[in-house]
Design an enzyme around this catalytic site. Structure first.
Site, PDB file in Angstrom:
ATOM      1  CE1 TYR A  88      -3.560   2.419   0.564  1.00 38.92           C
ATOM      2  CE2 TYR A  88      -2.547   3.080   2.539  1.00 38.92           C
ATOM      3  CZ  TYR A  88      -3.300   3.579   1.447  1.00 38.92           C
ATOM      4  OH  TYR A  88      -4.273   4.654   2.011  1.00 38.92           O
TER       5      TYR A  88
ATOM      6  CG  ASP B 163       5.491   3.717   1.021  1.00 39.18           C
ATOM      7  OD1 ASP B 163       5.992   4.349   2.125  1.00 39.18           O
ATOM      8  OD2 ASP B 163       4.442   3.461   0.500  1.00 39.18           O
TER       9      ASP B 163
ATOM     10  CE  LYS C 179       0.875   4.936   8.321  1.00 40.88           C
ATOM     11  NZ  LYS C 179       0.850   4.079   7.180  1.00 40.88           N
TER      12      LYS C 179
HETATM   13  C1  LIG Z   1       0.075   4.673   5.903  1.00 38.88           C
HETATM   14  C2  LIG Z   1       1.087   4.368   4.606  1.00 38.88           C
HETATM   15  C3  LIG Z   1       1.010   5.219   3.421  1.00 38.88           C
HETATM   16  C4  LIG Z   1       0.012   6.452   3.641  1.00 38.88           C
HETATM   17  O1  LIG Z   1      -0.061   7.343   4.509  1.00 38.88           O
HETATM   18  P1  LIG Z   1      -1.084   8.312   4.677  1.00 38.88           P
HETATM   19  O2  LIG Z   1      -0.512   9.354   5.827  1.00 38.88           O
HETATM   20  O3  LIG Z   1      -2.052   7.360   5.233  1.00 38.88           O
HETATM   21  O4  LIG Z   1      -1.399   8.951   3.590  1.00 38.88           O
HETATM   22  C5  LIG Z   1       1.857   4.950   2.443  1.00 38.88           C
HETATM   23  N1  LIG Z   1       2.561   3.887   2.571  1.00 38.88           N
HETATM   24  C6  LIG Z   1       2.692   3.194   3.398  1.00 38.88           C
HETATM   25  C7  LIG Z   1       3.801   2.054   3.425  1.00 38.88           C
HETATM   26  C8  LIG Z   1       1.840   3.286   4.595  1.00 38.88           C
HETATM   27  O5  LIG Z   1       1.721   2.370   5.414  1.00 38.88           O
END
Ligand SMILES: *Cc1c(COP(=O)(O)O)cnc(C)c1O
Length: 430
Positions: free
Chosen positions: A144, A239, A267
């Site tokens: 994701y 990511d 995060k």
């Molecule tokens: C949470 C997450 C996102 C998206 O971040 P948001 O702040 O929710 O938009 C993107 N990549 C990874 C791996 C994530 O866990």
């Protein structure tokens, strides 16, 4: 356990907010119960509107590595708020946090702050396309990368849990540029990259997958990915929105010794406030406006409260021994969970990297999306509800990570193991 106030609030929320929630997984549908409305949190504990208390393993889906309402973070945010909450102009704190990120991550020379992980990944892909002049992107099934159009192809828990293959509203014209291939499959990776290299701007990957449940990269997978993308002049994007400052101070890239061209963060770097960031090699980052032609902007980007929370959080994470302590605690907890599974005879495959883990209800090894889908989500739903009733707040989906934080005490974890054992026995009807 009384939940009448949460139930009332949920009914009220549904009048005004789609599904009563501002992010779909929070509705808890895949575990068959209604969401709790949270009114406060402290350390490892969450309190709901009925004043029930829970040991929290969601940690706001990753950011709360220090636990909730850490006094130094609260103090930093409070002090910043008193000086004004947003100016739409540069601030000294942005330099401080940017310098900390550049120093922490071996591959990042310049960084741009945004407001969410989604913005970070979306901007990184635009930048990769602008830099290479190519359109295609490769991602991995079950990874994701936020909810931008290009990524909503076989895209991890939120989408997986709802069973939506992509999403209506995402034009085919956009996703036709996205190729999704199995995680950890070096053969398919090599074949795909060689076949499409003429049109590929980037490969984006969660270096440790966390959104189909935790799935570690198999030995050699990230190195091969690095070698191929370098050879074929494709931008490699890590990511690290979950793994950045989670697995180690230098993220997954430090842990596995693989340097991407671009890194996405979110995060933890916001210390619980809304932040994202993308950064990387100077040569690529210099293509971002105003130095370069790739446009990306944000009214609240580099927000002073978010910067203050991020700086306070990273300062605490810089202290010697923090990650050893955290990861040892998580390792011990994971070993305890595996022992509970063995003792009770409930088949569980426990995947853990650092302080993120998932116990999949399956005896099979979980190495990719397809094997993750073998897990018994109905059994997880039952386990989830039993644990919740006993005051343990797990992720409301089988396909998510559980996070151990620095605030979890020995007693929190020991008690959680005991409650897990009684929940597992109930699952077997004992
Ligand atoms: C949470 C997450 C996102 C998206 O971040 P948001 O702040 O929710 O938009 C993107 N990549 C990874 C791996 C994530 O866990």
């Amino acid at each position: 356990m009384k939940r009448s106030r949460s139930a009332e609030l949920f009914a009220a929320a549904k009048n005004f907010i789609p599904g009563g929630v501002n992010s779909p997984v929070r509705a808890c549908r895949s575990v068959g119960c209604d969401p709790l409305f949270i009114t406060r949190a402290s350390g490892s504990r969450l309190y709901d509107a009925d004043d029930n208390v829970y040991v929290d393993f969601v940690g706001s889906w990753g950011p709360m590595i220090l636990g909730h309402a850490h006094p130094q973070v609260v103090e930093a945010v409070t002090a910043a708020a008193g000086l004004g909450t947003s100016y739409g102009a540069p601030t000294p704190a942005e330099i401080d946090l940017a310098a900390m990120v550049v120093e922490a991550l071996p591959s990042v020379e310049k960084v741009r702050f945004v407001n969410s992980g989604t913005e970070a990944t979306m901007s990184a892909v635009r930048l990769a396309r602008g830099y290479t002049g190519k359109k295609g992107i490769v991602k991995f099934d079950g990874c994701y990368h936020g909810h931008a159009d290009s990524f909503l192809v076989k895209a991890g828990s939120g989408v997986l849990t709802l069973g939506i293959p992509g999403s209506p509203g995402v034009p085919e014209d956009i996703v036709k540029n996205t190729i999704s291939i199995p995680y950890n499959d070096i053969g398919t990776l090599e074949e795909t990259l060689r076949r499409h290299s003429h049109d590929l701007a980037c490969v984006i990957v969660e270096p440790v997958a966390g959104n189909m449940g935790v799935v570690p990269p198999e030995p050699g997978f990230l190195h091969k990915l690095r070698q191929l993308t370098r050879e074929l002049s494709i931008v490699l994007v890590f990511d690290e929105v979950i793994t950045g400052f989670r697995l180690s101070y230098g993220g997954a890239q430090e842990m596995f010794g693989v340097n991407p061209d671009l890194t996405c963060l979110g995060k933890i770097i916001g210390g619980g406030l809304p932040v994202g960031a993308y950064g990387g090699k100077r040569e690529i980052m210099d293509c971002v406006a105003p130095d370069g032609p790739v446009y990306q902007a944000g009214t609240l980007s580099g927000n002073p409260l978010a910067m203050a929370a991020g700086i306070a959080t990273l300062k605490l994470l810089q202290q010697p021994g923090v990650y050893e302590r955290l990861n040892d605690k998580a390792a011990q907890f994971a070993a305890g969970l595996s022992e509970v599974a063995r003792k009770t005879g409930v088949p569980v495959t426990l995947n853990r990297v650092g302080s993120m883990m998932t116990g999949f209800f399956t005896a099979m090894a979980v190495t990719d999306y397809e094997t993750a889908m073998q897990a018994d989500a109905a059994r997880y739903a039952l386990h989830y509800r039993q644990m919740l009733e006993d005051g343990v707040y797990l992720a409301p989906s089988q396909f998510e990570a559980a996070f151990v934080s620095l605030a979890h005490s020995e007693e929190d974890l020991e008690r959680t193991l005991q409650l897990t054992e009684s929940s597992f026995k109930k699952l077997l009807g004992k």
